[in-house]
Design a protein around this motif. Structure first.
Motif, PDB file in Angstrom:
ATOM      1  N   ILE A 169       0.836  -1.197   0.000  1.00 18.31           N
ATOM      2  CA  ILE A 169       0.000   0.000   0.000  1.00 18.31           C
ATOM      3  C   ILE A 169       0.874   1.252   0.000  1.00 18.31           C
ATOM      4  CG2 ILE A 169      -1.647   1.352   1.362  1.00 18.31           C
ATOM      5  CD1 ILE A 169      -2.836  -1.058  -0.165  1.00 18.31           C
ATOM      6  N   LYS A 170       1.926   1.231   0.773  1.00 22.70           N
ATOM      7  CA  LYS A 170       2.843   2.376   0.812  1.00 22.70           C
ATOM      8  C   LYS A 170       3.471   2.623  -0.558  1.00 22.70           C
ATOM      9  CE  LYS A 170       7.023   4.016   3.181  1.00 22.70           C
ATOM     10  NZ  LYS A 170       8.060   3.685   4.217  1.00 22.70           N
ATOM     11  N   VAL A 171       3.950   1.565  -1.183  1.00 25.98           N
ATOM     12  CA  VAL A 171       4.594   1.697  -2.497  1.00 25.98           C
ATOM     13  C   VAL A 171       3.588   2.125  -3.561  1.00 25.98           C
ATOM     14  CG1 VAL A 171       5.717   0.397  -4.354  1.00 25.98           C
ATOM     15  CG2 VAL A 171       6.441   0.070  -1.977  1.00 25.98           C
ATOM     16  N   PHE A 172       2.421   1.471  -3.610  1.00 24.57           N
ATOM     17  CA  PHE A 172       1.442   1.761  -4.650  1.00 24.57           C
ATOM     18  C   PHE A 172       0.833   3.156  -4.491  1.00 24.57           C
ATOM     19  CE2 PHE A 172       0.630  -3.073  -4.880  1.00 24.57           C
ATOM     20  CZ  PHE A 172       1.681  -3.214  -5.777  1.00 24.57           C
ATOM     21  N   THR A 173       0.655   3.594  -3.264  1.00 24.28           N
ATOM     22  CA  THR A 173       0.130   4.961  -3.055  1.00 24.28           C
ATOM     23  C   THR A 173       1.073   5.980  -3.672  1.00 24.28           C
ATOM     24  OG1 THR A 173      -1.018   4.318  -1.024  1.00 24.28           O
ATOM     25  CG2 THR A 173      -0.547   6.654  -1.318  1.00 24.28           C
ATOM     26  N   ALA A 174       2.369   5.798  -3.455  1.00 25.29           N
ATOM     27  CA  ALA A 174       3.349   6.721  -4.033  1.00 25.29           C
ATOM     28  C   ALA A 174       3.329   6.663  -5.558  1.00 25.29           C
ATOM     29  CB  ALA A 174       4.747   6.380  -3.513  1.00 25.29           C
ATOM     30  N   GLU A 175       3.185   5.446  -6.119  1.00 27.56           N
ATOM     31  CA  GLU A 175       3.147   5.310  -7.579  1.00 27.56           C
ATOM     32  C   GLU A 175       1.919   5.998  -8.162  1.00 27.56           C
ATOM     33  OE1 GLU A 175       5.297   3.891  -9.732  1.00 27.56           O
ATOM     34  OE2 GLU A 175       6.726   3.195  -8.221  1.00 27.56           O
ATOM     35  N   ILE A 176       0.784   5.849  -7.514  1.00 27.72           N
ATOM     36  CA  ILE A 176      -0.447   6.493  -8.006  1.00 27.72           C
ATOM     37  C   ILE A 176      -0.316   8.007  -7.960  1.00 27.72           C
ATOM     38  CG2 ILE A 176      -2.892   6.881  -7.465  1.00 27.72           C
ATOM     39  CD1 ILE A 176      -2.992   3.925  -6.553  1.00 27.72           C
ATOM     40  N   GLU A 177       0.233   8.519  -6.891  1.00 24.20           N
ATOM     41  CA  GLU A 177       0.392   9.978  -6.781  1.00 24.20           C
ATOM     42  C   GLU A 177       1.356  10.509  -7.832  1.00 24.20           C
ATOM     43  OE1 GLU A 177      -1.589  11.792  -5.116  1.00 24.20           O
ATOM     44  OE2 GLU A 177      -2.547  10.017  -4.255  1.00 24.20           O
ATOM     45  N   GLN A 178       2.372   9.740  -8.157  1.00 20.76           N
ATOM     46  CA  GLN A 178       3.291  10.152  -9.228  1.00 20.76           C
ATOM     47  C   GLN A 178       2.565  10.248 -10.561  1.00 20.76           C
ATOM     48  OE1 GLN A 178       6.646   7.464  -9.310  1.00 20.76           O
ATOM     49  NE2 GLN A 178       7.208   7.901  -7.178  1.00 20.76           N
ATOM     50  N   ARG A 179       1.650   9.277 -10.833  1.00 23.76           N
ATOM     51  CA  ARG A 179       0.927   9.294 -12.111  1.00 23.76           C
ATOM     52  C   ARG A 179      -0.062  10.457 -12.179  1.00 23.76           C
ATOM     53  NH1 ARG A 179       3.827   5.612 -11.333  1.00 23.76           N
ATOM     54  NH2 ARG A 179       4.074   3.721 -12.594  1.00 23.76           N
ATOM     55  N   ARG A 180      -0.581  10.875 -11.048  1.00 19.64           N
ATOM     56  CA  ARG A 180      -1.476  12.047 -11.056  1.00 19.64           C
ATOM     57  C   ARG A 180      -0.731  13.273 -11.574  1.00 19.64           C
ATOM     58  NH1 ARG A 180      -6.136  10.749  -8.167  1.00 19.64           N
ATOM     59  NH2 ARG A 180      -5.856   9.334  -6.376  1.00 19.64           N
ATOM     60  N   VAL A 181       0.517  13.378 -11.197  1.00 20.15           N
ATOM     61  CA  VAL A 181       1.338  14.531 -11.592  1.00 20.15           C
ATOM     62  C   VAL A 181       1.921  14.338 -12.984  1.00 20.15           C
ATOM     63  CG1 VAL A 181       3.390  15.888 -11.027  1.00 20.15           C
ATOM     64  CG2 VAL A 181       1.903  15.033  -9.196  1.00 20.15           C
ATOM     65  N   ALA A 182       2.390  13.110 -13.264  1.00 19.89           N
ATOM     66  CA  ALA A 182       3.053  12.822 -14.544  1.00 19.89           C
ATOM     67  C   ALA A 182       2.515  11.515 -15.108  1.00 19.89           C
ATOM     68  CB  ALA A 182       4.563  12.740 -14.340  1.00 19.89           C
ATOM     69  N   PRO A 183       1.400  11.559 -15.849  1.00 16.16           N
ATOM     70  CA  PRO A 183       0.822  10.340 -16.429  1.00 16.16           C
ATOM     71  C   PRO A 183       1.812   9.618 -17.347  1.00 16.16           C
ATOM     72  CG  PRO A 183      -0.693  12.192 -16.606  1.00 16.16           C
ATOM     73  CD  PRO A 183       0.620  12.767 -16.185  1.00 16.16           C
ATOM     74  N   GLN A 184       1.716   8.298 -17.361  1.00 19.39           N
ATOM     75  CA  GLN A 184       2.575   7.470 -18.194  1.00 19.39           C
ATOM     76  C   GLN A 184       1.708   6.488 -18.996  1.00 19.39           C
ATOM     77  OE1 GLN A 184       5.905   7.908 -18.324  1.00 19.39           O
ATOM     78  NE2 GLN A 184       5.743   9.552 -16.789  1.00 19.39           N
ATOM     79  N   PRO A 185       2.239   5.909 -20.059  1.00 18.31           N
ATOM     80  CA  PRO A 185       1.469   4.913 -20.822  1.00 18.31           C
ATOM     81  C   PRO A 185       1.507   3.553 -20.119  1.00 18.31           C
ATOM     82  CG  PRO A 185       3.611   5.230 -21.841  1.00 18.31           C
ATOM     83  CD  PRO A 185       3.534   6.212 -20.710  1.00 18.31           C
ATOM     84  N   ASP A 186       0.902   3.463 -18.943  1.00 13.61           N
ATOM     85  CA  ASP A 186       0.943   2.237 -18.163  1.00 13.61           C
ATOM     86  C   ASP A 186      -0.410   1.984 -17.511  1.00 13.61           C
ATOM     87  OD1 ASP A 186       0.787   3.802 -15.778  1.00 13.61           O
ATOM     88  OD2 ASP A 186       2.962   4.002 -15.722  1.00 13.61           O
ATOM     89  N   PHE A 187      -0.509   0.846 -16.832  1.00 13.02           N
ATOM     90  CA  PHE A 187      -1.795   0.435 -16.265  1.00 13.02           C
ATOM     91  C   PHE A 187      -2.221   1.309 -15.096  1.00 13.02           C
ATOM     92  CE2 PHE A 187      -4.359  -2.467 -13.525  1.00 13.02           C
ATOM     93  CZ  PHE A 187      -5.437  -2.598 -14.390  1.00 13.02           C
ATOM     94  N   ILE A 188      -1.286   1.801 -14.317  1.00 15.56           N
ATOM     95  CA  ILE A 188      -1.665   2.662 -13.197  1.00 15.56           C
ATOM     96  C   ILE A 188      -2.326   3.933 -13.712  1.00 15.56           C
ATOM     97  CG2 ILE A 188      -0.800   4.024 -11.251  1.00 15.56           C
ATOM     98  CD1 ILE A 188       1.283   1.874 -10.767  1.00 15.56           C
ATOM     99  N   THR A 189      -1.776   4.502 -14.757  1.00 20.37           N
ATOM    100  CA  THR A 189      -2.398   5.692 -15.363  1.00 20.37           C
ATOM    101  C   THR A 189      -3.761   5.338 -15.942  1.00 20.37           C
ATOM    102  OG1 THR A 189      -0.218   6.613 -15.860  1.00 20.37           O
ATOM    103  CG2 THR A 189      -2.096   7.513 -17.075  1.00 20.37           C
ATOM    104  N   GLN A 190      -3.876   4.140 -16.530  1.00 23.96           N
ATOM    105  CA  GLN A 190      -5.168   3.684 -17.049  1.00 23.96           C
ATOM    106  C   GLN A 190      -6.210   3.631 -15.940  1.00 23.96           C
ATOM    107  OE1 GLN A 190      -5.677   3.660 -20.414  1.00 23.96           O
ATOM    108  NE2 GLN A 190      -5.676   1.476 -20.866  1.00 23.96           N
ATOM    109  N   LEU A 191      -5.810   3.119 -14.773  1.00 26.24           N
ATOM    110  CA  LEU A 191      -6.741   3.054 -13.647  1.00 26.24           C
ATOM    111  C   LEU A 191      -7.222   4.445 -13.250  1.00 26.24           C
ATOM    112  CD1 LEU A 191      -5.081   0.396 -11.286  1.00 26.24           C
ATOM    113  CD2 LEU A 191      -7.048   0.073 -12.792  1.00 26.24           C
ATOM    114  N   LEU A 192      -6.316   5.388 -13.243  1.00 29.20           N
ATOM    115  CA  LEU A 192      -6.677   6.759 -12.871  1.00 29.20           C
ATOM    116  C   LEU A 192      -7.629   7.392 -13.871  1.00 29.20           C
ATOM    117  CD1 LEU A 192      -3.239   8.139 -11.647  1.00 29.20           C
ATOM    118  CD2 LEU A 192      -5.361   8.181 -10.314  1.00 29.20           C
ATOM    119  N   ASN A 193      -7.451   7.067 -15.138  1.00 25.20           N
ATOM    120  CA  ASN A 193      -8.188   7.764 -16.198  1.00 25.20           C
ATOM    121  C   ASN A 193      -9.459   7.051 -16.654  1.00 25.20           C
ATOM    122  OD1 ASN A 193      -6.214   9.724 -16.207  1.00 25.20           O
ATOM    123  ND2 ASN A 193      -5.076   8.839 -17.923  1.00 25.20           N
TER     124      ASN A 193
END
Length: 415
Positions: A204-228
């Motif tokens: 949870i600690k690691v994934f929370t940080a990854e999600i917050e990074q994608r909010r600021v800098a979206p990437q062509p990956d699944f985490i960004t897909q989840l956000l969008n």
């Protein structure tokens, strides 16, 4: 509830680490009674293909929502909530543990995010990774396969899918082992559940940080897909995203690594199947599906009776644990001719491996991609495999899991 329990009954907790003996016991039990109340395991063991299919269909009051409550066999609910607050919070948000509209709404969003285009985009990387791992096998000839290759392929692919650094690869083993031993064993030990809380909190600690990074800098990956991803104006909540990432790490990593290990073991024992795959590379996905049926890595999925009901003349009580034995249904001779044979020419239209019905595995395309690419390349580059040591099976029951498999690779002779 059933007669002759002393003769035919099986203890699922004791049977899981016995490896292939589990499959023979399920075969015997299915022929005795495919819908069987086990006094030894205190649950219904459903092992016939028709019965397992019905259990997955959604037509019966069998619930996934209460699956975390199956842990109450180990700890009372008050203690679980105190000792495992993070685990209990996120396990209840995983899509496979939901029912009804809640499940349907979340599944729509996840299917939209985990789409065929996203998976196909990983194929070049999968091929590159397979080639590199098989190069290692050529160079070393003798090696431990499970950690050295089987875990390295899906682990790297999952990290690429998520857009996470490959530096996390060594950490995946601890995450996967911690969750698998606690949540897929029939009677998990208290210390395994304590370990679950540690690894879930870390994820949870690691994934929370990854999600917050994608909010600021979206990437062509699944985490960004989840956000969008949006469906009918609905988006995934933070808890739903975090729970989904936990599921992907476990279901997308550990299940595929064990399928690779059990699969190479099966192919090595069936040279005719090895040759068929070599001669018919275009049948790679079909071969992978038959291989998964045969190796029975997917053993069972639990359900809880949400109400009293009648099922094929049996009285199922509210709260009863019902084990839908995929491994038993996939070897039912009423559906499969010579079910104990690995036959790449057979039809697997009714295979239960990925769970038919409402909970059909969302990641099935990625699993088929990796298995077909790996074994397709393996049979072309090698003439066979020799076992240096048989695998040791873990207590995991939901997915058959091994700790190691030592092999000698025999590269294909150059003509």
């Amino acid at each position: 509830m059933q007669l002759d329990t002393q003769v035919h009954d099986i203890n699922l907790a004791a049977l899981a680490p016995t490896g292939d003996a589990l499959l023979g016991e399920l075969n015997q039990l299915r022929e005795h009674d495919p819908l069987y109340w086990s006094e030894a395991s205190h649950c219904w063991i459903v092992s016939g293909h028709a019965e397992v299919t019905e259990g997955f269909s959604g037509a019966l009051p069998l619930s996934s929502t209460h699956i975390p409550k199956s842990l109450y066999r180990t700890m009372p609910p008050e203690e679980l909530n105190i000792r495992l607050p993070t685990s209990m919070r996120y396990m209840s948000r995983i899509v496979t543990n939901l029912d009804g509209a809640e499940h349907a709404n979340l599944r729509k969003l996840l299917v939209k995010a985990f789409n065929r285009k996203l998976v196909e985009g990983l194929r070049p990387y999968v091929r590159e990774r397979v080639s590199m791992l098989l190069d290692t096998a050529v160079q070393r000839r003798e090696m431990e396969f499970h950690e050295g290759i089987a875990r390295m392929l899906p682990g790297a692919v999952i990290l690429r899918l998520l857009g996470m650094s490959p530096d996390y690869l060594p950490r995946l083993k601890g995450w996967a082992d911690g969750v698998t031993i606690a949540l897929t064993s029939f009677n998990p030990k208290p210390e395994w559940l304590d370990g679950l809380e540690v690894v879930v909190s870390d994820m949870i600690k690691v994934f929370t940080a990854e999600i917050e990074q994608r909010r600021v800098a979206p990437q062509p990956d699944f985490i960004t897909q989840l956000l969008n991803t949006v469906e009918d104006d609905a988006r995934l909540s933070m808890d739903e995203m975090l729970a989904t990432l936990i599921l992907i790490i476990i279901a997308g990593h550990d299940t595929t690594s064990n399928s690779l290990t059990l699969g190479i073991r099966a192919l090595a024992r069936n040279p005719g199947a090895w040759q068929y795959w070599r001669d018919h590379p275009e049948k790679g996905v079909d071969c992978a599906i038959e291989l998964m049926r045969y190796i029975a890595m997917s053993t069972t999925l639990p359900r809880i009776a949400a109400a009293d009901f009648e099922w094929r003349g049996r009285r199922i009580r509210q709260g009863d644990l019902v084990m839908l034995m995929v491994a038993g249904g996939n070897r039912d001779p009423r559906v499969y001719a010579r079910p104990e044979s690995l036959d790449f020419t057979r039809s697997n239209d009714t295979a239960l491996t990925f769970g038919p019905g409402l909970h059909h595995c969302i990641g099935h395309l990625l699993a088929k991609l990796q298995l077909s690419e790996f074994f397709g390349a393996l049979v072309q580059r090698f003439d066979g495999i020799e076992f240096l040591e048989e695998p040791t099976f873990t207590p995991a029951l939901v997915f058959r899991s091994v700790t190691a498999l030592k092999l000698r690779f025999n590269p294909r002779a150059v003509s």
